[in-house]
Design a protein around this motif. Structure first.
Motif, PDB file in Angstrom:
ATOM      1  N   ASN A  78       0.996  -1.312  -0.331  1.00 27.18           N
ATOM      2  CA  ASN A  78      -0.278  -0.128   0.227  1.00 27.18           C
ATOM      3  C   ASN A  78       0.910   1.309   0.388  1.00 27.18           C
ATOM      4  OD1 ASN A  78      -2.735   1.199  -0.163  1.00 27.18           O
ATOM      5  ND2 ASN A  78      -2.864   1.286   2.045  1.00 27.18           N
ATOM      6  N   ILE A  79       1.932   1.655  -0.722  1.00 22.77           N
ATOM      7  CA  ILE A  79       2.661   2.388  -0.634  1.00 22.77           C
ATOM      8  C   ILE A  79       2.417   2.556  -2.263  1.00 22.77           C
ATOM      9  CG2 ILE A  79       5.312   3.323  -1.405  1.00 22.77           C
ATOM     10  CD1 ILE A  79       6.102   1.070   1.081  1.00 22.77           C
ATOM     11  N   LYS A  80       2.174   3.789  -2.530  1.00 18.99           N
ATOM     12  CA  LYS A  80       1.977   4.740  -3.422  1.00 18.99           C
ATOM     13  C   LYS A  80       3.060   5.428  -4.001  1.00 18.99           C
ATOM     14  CE  LYS A  80      -3.070   6.148  -2.015  1.00 18.99           C
ATOM     15  NZ  LYS A  80      -3.023   4.352  -1.728  1.00 18.99           N
ATOM     16  N   VAL A  81       3.787   5.126  -5.735  1.00 15.60           N
ATOM     17  CA  VAL A  81       4.405   5.412  -6.503  1.00 15.60           C
ATOM     18  C   VAL A  81       4.303   5.697  -7.277  1.00 15.60           C
ATOM     19  CG1 VAL A  81       6.459   4.607  -7.282  1.00 15.60           C
ATOM     20  CG2 VAL A  81       6.168   3.700  -5.591  1.00 15.60           C
ATOM     21  N   GLU A  82       4.270   7.547  -7.821  1.00 18.27           N
ATOM     22  CA  GLU A  82       4.143   8.195  -9.508  1.00 18.27           C
ATOM     23  C   GLU A  82       5.484   7.923 -10.506  1.00 18.27           C
ATOM     24  OE1 GLU A  82       3.889  12.559 -11.171  1.00 18.27           O
ATOM     25  OE2 GLU A  82       3.836  12.535  -8.588  1.00 18.27           O
ATOM     26  N   ALA A  83       5.537   7.599 -11.165  1.00 18.11           N
ATOM     27  CA  ALA A  83       6.046   6.612 -11.831  1.00 18.11           C
ATOM     28  C   ALA A  83       5.607   7.570 -12.872  1.00 18.11           C
ATOM     29  CB  ALA A  83       5.083   5.568 -12.583  1.00 18.11           C
ATOM     30  N   ASP A  84       7.568   7.336 -13.508  1.00 14.06           N
ATOM     31  CA  ASP A  84       7.564   8.825 -14.618  1.00 14.06           C
ATOM     32  C   ASP A  84       7.161   9.347 -15.973  1.00 14.06           C
ATOM     33  OD1 ASP A  84      10.534   9.183 -12.568  1.00 14.06           O
ATOM     34  OD2 ASP A  84      10.905   7.202 -13.955  1.00 14.06           O
ATOM     35  N   ILE A  85       6.687   7.502 -16.232  1.00 21.77           N
ATOM     36  CA  ILE A  85       5.689   7.509 -17.221  1.00 21.77           C
ATOM     37  C   ILE A  85       4.427   7.134 -16.700  1.00 21.77           C
ATOM     38  CG2 ILE A  85       7.642   9.107 -19.375  1.00 21.77           C
ATOM     39  CD1 ILE A  85       7.811   6.218 -20.078  1.00 21.77           C
ATOM     40  N   THR A  86       3.805   6.936 -18.069  1.00 18.53           N
ATOM     41  CA  THR A  86       2.651   5.565 -18.172  1.00 18.53           C
ATOM     42  C   THR A  86       2.843   5.154 -19.687  1.00 18.53           C
ATOM     43  OG1 THR A  86       1.227   7.382 -19.433  1.00 18.53           O
ATOM     44  CG2 THR A  86       1.102   7.206 -17.167  1.00 18.53           C
ATOM     45  N   ILE A  87       2.255   4.517 -19.491  1.00 18.84           N
ATOM     46  CA  ILE A  87       2.578   3.503 -20.478  1.00 18.84           C
ATOM     47  C   ILE A  87       1.980   3.822 -21.178  1.00 18.84           C
ATOM     48  CG2 ILE A  87       0.307   1.865 -20.350  1.00 18.84           C
ATOM     49  CD1 ILE A  87       3.924   0.071 -21.189  1.00 18.84           C
ATOM     50  N   ASP A  88       1.268   4.789 -21.810  1.00 20.54           N
ATOM     51  CA  ASP A  88       0.772   4.852 -23.413  1.00 20.54           C
ATOM     52  C   ASP A  88       1.640   6.255 -23.498  1.00 20.54           C
ATOM     53  OD1 ASP A  88      -1.735   3.954 -23.015  1.00 20.54           O
ATOM     54  OD2 ASP A  88      -2.147   5.075 -21.924  1.00 20.54           O
ATOM     55  N   GLU A  89       2.767   6.645 -22.599  1.00 18.91           N
ATOM     56  CA  GLU A  89       4.020   7.295 -23.134  1.00 18.91           C
ATOM     57  C   GLU A  89       4.950   6.808 -23.071  1.00 18.91           C
ATOM     58  OE1 GLU A  89       3.322  11.935 -19.571  1.00 18.91           O
ATOM     59  OE2 GLU A  89       3.264   9.431 -19.325  1.00 18.91           O
ATOM     60  N   PHE A  90       5.101   5.537 -23.852  1.00 20.37           N
ATOM     61  CA  PHE A  90       5.974   4.945 -23.214  1.00 20.37           C
ATOM     62  C   PHE A  90       6.557   4.932 -24.553  1.00 20.37           C
ATOM     63  CE2 PHE A  90       7.836   0.805 -24.572  1.00 20.37           C
ATOM     64  CZ  PHE A  90       9.082   0.468 -23.550  1.00 20.37           C
ATOM     65  N   SER A  91       7.607   4.648 -25.166  1.00 18.20           N
ATOM     66  CA  SER A  91       7.996   4.627 -26.754  1.00 18.20           C
ATOM     67  C   SER A  91       9.430   4.125 -26.433  1.00 18.20           C
ATOM     68  CB  SER A  91       9.151   6.043 -27.396  1.00 18.20           C
ATOM     69  OG  SER A  91       8.878   5.924 -28.406  1.00 18.20           O
ATOM     70  N   TYR A  92       9.308   2.716 -27.243  1.00 23.08           N
ATOM     71  CA  TYR A  92      10.210   1.706 -27.576  1.00 23.08           C
ATOM     72  C   TYR A  92      11.539   2.443 -28.528  1.00 23.08           C
ATOM     73  CZ  TYR A  92      12.017  -3.138 -27.775  1.00 23.08           C
ATOM     74  OH  TYR A  92      12.634  -3.968 -27.213  1.00 23.08           O
ATOM     75  N   ASN A  93      11.548   3.114 -28.760  1.00 20.27           N
ATOM     76  CA  ASN A  93      12.576   3.667 -29.398  1.00 20.27           C
ATOM     77  C   ASN A  93      14.022   3.431 -28.918  1.00 20.27           C
ATOM     78  OD1 ASN A  93      11.058   4.156 -31.442  1.00 20.27           O
ATOM     79  ND2 ASN A  93      10.603   6.776 -31.234  1.00 20.27           N
TER      80      ASN A  93
END
Length: 179
Positions: free
Chosen positions: A44-59
């Motif tokens: 139950n520790i909340k973490v703010e991710a750097d980006i979301t999967i929708d912002e992820f780019s495989y490049n």
């Protein structure tokens, strides 16, 4: 860039220890929220991710990391975007790292056949065709797998070693006073 994927129910130490080790080694790493920008760990520790999967780019992917936590692993495994990231990483011979229950995702996809691998003991049965190891951290080809929370630092240091070499991993190990 190394990307670590977070889904609700992830194991906090299995995610944050590798991030810490990588950043100590000046390796760029971003956390990616799969179930949202704010992700809740198994404790139950909340973490703010750097980006979301929708912002992820495989490049610019150099490696991917899948932390454990059975609910988190379930949430990762059922997400088609994560399945596609794993498939692309395999196709491109990218380093794939998974700890605790997360190697089961790779095993269920048949990716660990004839690969030395480990996982949390009750998840070993999902490592289809793997050469099972009792070691706590195992590097085999483009895969790094590990047992669980207690070896999270070693897991992170093995990733550092794979990317920057053994000397850098040793330097960090000494810096943090880890045996």
């Amino acid at each position: 860039m190394v990307y670590l994927f977070l889904a609700d129910g992830f194991e906090i130490i299995e995610a944050m220890s590798p991030v810490d080790m990588l950043r100590r080694g000046d390796i760029e790493v971003k956390t990616v929220g799969v179930t949202g920008k704010n992700v809740t760990s198994s404790c139950n520790i909340k973490v703010e991710a750097d980006i979301t999967i929708d912002e992820f780019s495989y490049n610019d992917v150099e490696a991917i990391i899948l932390p454990g936590g059975s609910d988190g692993v379930f949430n990762l495994e059922k997400d088609n975007r994560i399945q596609n990231v794993i498939d692309k990483a395999v196709d491109d011979n990218i380093l794939i790292c998974a700890i605790c229950a997360a190697p089961s995702i790779l095993g269920n996809k048949g990716l660990l056949r004839n690969v030395n691998a480990t996982s949390y003991p009750t998840f070993m049965k999902y490592l289809d065709g793997a050469v099972l190891s009792e070691n706590f951290v195992v590097r085999s080809g483009n895969f790094i797998t590990a047992r669980g929370a207690g070896v999270s630092v070693d897991f992170g240091l093995e990733i550092v070693s794979a990317i920057k070499g053994k000397d850098e991993a040793k330097r960090i190990r000494e810096q943090i006073q880890c045996q």
